[in-house]
Design an enzyme around this catalytic site. Structure first.
Site, PDB file in Angstrom:
ATOM      1  N   HIS A 171       0.711  -1.210  -0.407  1.00 54.89           N
ATOM      2  CA  HIS A 171      -0.120   0.134  -0.086  1.00 54.89           C
ATOM      3  C   HIS A 171       0.755   0.987  -0.258  1.00 54.89           C
ATOM      4  O   HIS A 171       0.392   2.328  -0.054  1.00 54.89           O
ATOM      5  CB  HIS A 171      -1.062   0.148   1.121  1.00 54.89           C
ATOM      6  CG  HIS A 171      -1.685  -1.650   0.643  1.00 54.89           C
ATOM      7  ND1 HIS A 171      -3.435  -1.386   0.149  1.00 54.89           N
ATOM      8  CD2 HIS A 171      -2.020  -1.828   1.704  1.00 54.89           C
ATOM      9  CE1 HIS A 171      -3.531  -2.283   0.288  1.00 54.89           C
ATOM     10  NE2 HIS A 171      -3.079  -2.748   1.209  1.00 54.89           N
ATOM     11  N   ASP A 207      -2.662 -10.421  -2.660  1.00 55.59           N
ATOM     12  CA  ASP A 207      -2.668 -10.091  -1.382  1.00 55.59           C
ATOM     13  C   ASP A 207      -4.182 -10.010  -1.777  1.00 55.59           C
ATOM     14  O   ASP A 207      -4.738  -9.486  -2.531  1.00 55.59           O
ATOM     15  CB  ASP A 207      -2.394  -8.797  -0.877  1.00 55.59           C
ATOM     16  CG  ASP A 207      -2.346  -8.615   0.920  1.00 55.59           C
ATOM     17  OD1 ASP A 207      -2.203  -8.754   1.421  1.00 55.59           O
ATOM     18  OD2 ASP A 207      -3.258  -8.013   0.662  1.00 55.59           O
ATOM     19  N   HIS A 209      -5.765  -7.404  -0.944  1.00 51.20           N
ATOM     20  CA  HIS A 209      -6.214  -6.409  -1.020  1.00 51.20           C
ATOM     21  C   HIS A 209      -5.532  -5.984  -2.138  1.00 51.20           C
ATOM     22  O   HIS A 209      -4.462  -6.163  -2.331  1.00 51.20           O
ATOM     23  CB  HIS A 209      -5.838  -5.260  -0.177  1.00 51.20           C
ATOM     24  CG  HIS A 209      -6.596  -5.246   1.515  1.00 51.20           C
ATOM     25  ND1 HIS A 209      -6.171  -5.887   2.053  1.00 51.20           N
ATOM     26  CD2 HIS A 209      -7.587  -4.566   1.364  1.00 51.20           C
ATOM     27  CE1 HIS A 209      -7.030  -6.463   3.077  1.00 51.20           C
ATOM     28  NE2 HIS A 209      -7.890  -5.873   3.658  1.00 51.20           N
ATOM     29  N   ASP A 296      -4.972 -12.286   4.013  1.00 46.03           N
ATOM     30  CA  ASP A 296      -5.848 -12.132   3.973  1.00 46.03           C
ATOM     31  C   ASP A 296      -7.333 -12.794   2.843  1.00 46.03           C
ATOM     32  O   ASP A 296      -8.280 -12.447   3.086  1.00 46.03           O
ATOM     33  CB  ASP A 296      -6.005 -10.767   3.996  1.00 46.03           C
ATOM     34  CG  ASP A 296      -5.221  -9.840   3.474  1.00 46.03           C
ATOM     35  OD1 ASP A 296      -4.476 -10.474   2.161  1.00 46.03           O
ATOM     36  OD2 ASP A 296      -5.058  -8.817   3.621  1.00 46.03           O
TER      37      ASP A 296
END
Ligand SMILES: [Zn+2]
Length: 371
Positions: A171, A207, A209, A296
């Site tokens: 991120h 991931d 996200h 995740d």
């Protein structure tokens, strides 16, 4: 496979975070990396090594030096300014609408980093989901060293290496930290590979996200292909990037592939997306793939909403390795602690072409501790 790990990550000792203004027990905690380390040790098929030190040059090759400077002094500024609290987090961010009507030139000239530590955190931060504590800077630097050491193992001839990075990185954009991430480990490695080899590099981000930071850093680059499978940002963090129509610009036009998935995505849907992603990487030259590896996506993850099971990680690792390219595999997210170790073992064994059997020797308490 070599596993690069350092216990120095324990210094980023985060215990609480905020979600929509509410303080909750932190998700991105030191125990995550310890669980993965213990599971890979127990496997017996992985060899552990310590990271070398690389300094700041590989970091400023992709990040604004101002971000590095801020992170370096942030905690001492918190204390010097007499701010209390378990961690530094901003409450005010420079929303783009604050400057509506101002020219790019005026914004560049007039919008400045303030002095207040929380203001500075807002200036450099994406969100309130990256609690910064006393040890954060040193540990974030250590995670970069872990990633670069894994890269050097691969550039030195290894088929694959795994960097147990903590904190994660995807991120973090050129001039921004956020989402538990401070420096973009995968982007730093991809940049260093292009510099060292002159080859094209692909980044595969699995991931849960979207890796908004990685996408931002290479948005206009023709030599780095970014392919990401993730939750549709219509419903999930980081909300403002990660849609399928974001494909890159300029030299990078067509080099960015986002594959957003629905809530409840199954193993089958995930493997279809994996095949698409692998095809997009196979379509361009290059001999190394950087993998942003997150768990995740697991069905029980507290912040994810996919329905994946441990078996599918073994198969995804196998299909990615079937590309026939060398892999620099870097840990990103994954917050369901009881499953983290087995999921990592499954993925990495898949990438090595080894079968996966659950390991009864590694058990967990209800809180996810290794017993
Ligand atoms: Zn994630």
């Amino acid at each position: 496979m070599q596993v690069v790990y350092t216990p120095a990550h324990l210094g980023h000792d985060v215990t609480v975070e905020t979600v929509m203004g509410v303080e909750i027990p932190a998700n991105e905690v030191a125990e995550r990396a310890e669980i993965i380390r213990a599971a890979l040790d127990a496997d017996g098929g992985f060899e552990r090594s310590e990271p070398a030190e690389y300094g700041t040059a590989p970091i400023t090759a992709v990040h604004d030096p101002g971000l590095l400077s801020f992170l370096e002094v942030a905690w001492s500024e918190v204390r010097r300014q007499g701010l209390n609290g378990a961690f530094l987090s901003a409450d005010t961010y420079p929303n783009r609408s604050m400057f509506e009507g101002m020219s790019d030139e005026a914004i560049a000239r007039l919008v400045r980093e303030p002095e207040h530590a929380a203001g500075r955190a807002g200036f450099w931060g994406l969100d309130s989901a990256a609690p910064l504590v006393a040890g954060t800077y040193v540990v974030a630097r250590g995670a970069v060293d872990v990633a670069l050491t894994a890269m050097d193992l691969v550039l030195g001839g290894a088929t694959a290496a795994y960097g147990l990075c903590r904190p994660p990185g995807h991120h973090a954009a050129r001039s921004m930290y956020g989402g538990y991430c401070f420096f973009n480990n995968a982007a730093i490695v991809a940049e260093a590979i292009t510099a060292a080899t002159g080859e094209r590099v692909a980044i595969l981000d699995v991931d849960f996200h979207h890796g908004n930071g990685t996408q931002q850093i290479f948005w206009r680059r023709g030599d780095v292909r970014y392919v990401s499978i993730h939750a549709d940002p219509q419903r999930q963090y980081p909300y403002f990037l990660g849609r399928a129509d974001e494909t890159g610009e300029g030299d990078g036009a067509g080099e960015n592939l986002n594959i957003p998935l629905r809530a409840g995505a199954t193993n089958e849907e995930y493997l279809e997306a994996t095949d698409r992603a692998v095809e997009a990487i196979a379509a361009v030259p290059g001999s190394v793939v950087v993998v942003s590896l997150g768990f995740d996506t697991y069905g029980l993850d507290p912040i994810g909403d996919f329905a994946l099971t441990t078996d599918v990680y073994h198969e995804v690792g196998r299909r990615v390795a079937a590309l026939g390219r060398r892999l620099v595999i870097l840990q990103e997210g994954g917050y369901h602690r009881p499953s983290l170790g087995e999921n990592a073992r499954a993925w990495l064994r898949g990438a090595e072409g080894r079968p996966f059997e659950p390991l009864p020797a590694v058990g967990f308490t209800a809180s996810g501790s290794v017993v």
